[in-house]
Design a protein around this motif. Structure first.
Motif, mmCIF file in Angstrom:
data_model
loop_
_atom_site.group_PDB
_atom_site.id
_atom_site.type_symbol
_atom_site.label_atom_id
_atom_site.label_comp_id
_atom_site.label_asym_id
_atom_site.label_seq_id
_atom_site.Cartn_x
_atom_site.Cartn_y
_atom_site.Cartn_z
ATOM 1 N N ASP A 10 -92.271 -49.157 22.407
ATOM 2 C CA ASP A 10 -92.084 -49.345 20.970
ATOM 3 C C ASP A 10 -93.441 -49.346 20.281
ATOM 4 O OD1 ASP A 10 -90.386 -49.750 18.711
ATOM 5 O OD2 ASP A 10 -90.950 -51.863 18.676
ATOM 6 N N HIS A 12 -95.169 -50.064 16.108
ATOM 7 C CA HIS A 12 -94.982 -50.365 14.686
ATOM 8 C C HIS A 12 -96.321 -50.278 13.959
ATOM 9 C CE1 HIS A 12 -90.771 -51.677 14.355
ATOM 10 N NE2 HIS A 12 -90.917 -52.073 15.617
ATOM 11 N N HIS A 44 -89.111 -55.671 21.384
ATOM 12 C CA HIS A 44 -88.352 -54.418 21.271
ATOM 13 C C HIS A 44 -88.499 -53.560 22.532
ATOM 14 C CE1 HIS A 44 -88.247 -54.561 16.577
ATOM 15 N NE2 HIS A 44 -87.678 -55.596 17.154
HETATM 16 ZN ZN LIG Z 1 -89.533 -51.977 17.111
#
Ligand SMILES: [Zn+2]
Length: 159
Positions: A10, A12, A44
């Protein structure tokens, strides 16, 4: 046999005005991760590794960001729901190994609490969760501070 491995990844964006939450720990920093939930990359990636191991799809399919009930939610709640899905599918969670990739801040002091939070959400012993942190030595989007990413692997076993 009966063991299955899973991989999760993941990333971000980092932005001023957002809180930095990693493994459910609020890390003091001038910027934080932006996303529909609390944008907790570590959690995540861990969720995706578990869903992958059990053949249950991915986080976007299970907890879609079009669902308003997930706005701003603590990702640890999604992790708890994931653990329940894994158990319902007939598996026990063996271990989690994860790495957070971030140039700054120094994460080492917060890692024991992240491991404890993840273990608690999954209802497994803390020694079965290992979290690491690394930098990419200035390279790429983590290196220039525009974002953070995380990778996680897990092993689950047919109960
Ligand atoms: Zn995420």
């Amino acid at each position: 046999m009966g063991f299955k491995a899973g991989l999760g990844y993941d990333a971000h964006t980092l932005d001023a005005g957002a809180a930095l939450v990693l493994g459910g720990v609020r890390v003091p920093y001038a910027r934080g991760l932006v996303g529909h939930s609390d944008a907790d990359v570590l959690t995540h990636a861990t969720i995706d590794s578990l869903l992958g191991a059990a053949g249950l799809g991915d986080i976007g399919r299970r907890f879609p960001d079009t669902d308003e009930s997930y706005r701003g939610i603590s990702s640890l709640i999604l992790l708890k729901k994931t653990a329940a899905l894994i158990r319902r599918a007939g598996y026990r969670i063996g271990n989690i190994d994860a790495v957070i990739i971030a140039e700054r801040p120094k994460l080492a002091p917060f890692i024991p609490e992240m491991e404890a939070n993840v273990a608690k959400a999954l209802k497994i012993k803390k020694r079965r969760v290992n979290v690491k942190a690394t930098t990419e030595e200035g390279l790429g989007f983590t290196g220039d501070g525009s974002g953070m990413s995380a990778k996680a692997v897990c092993v689950i076993k047919k109960a």
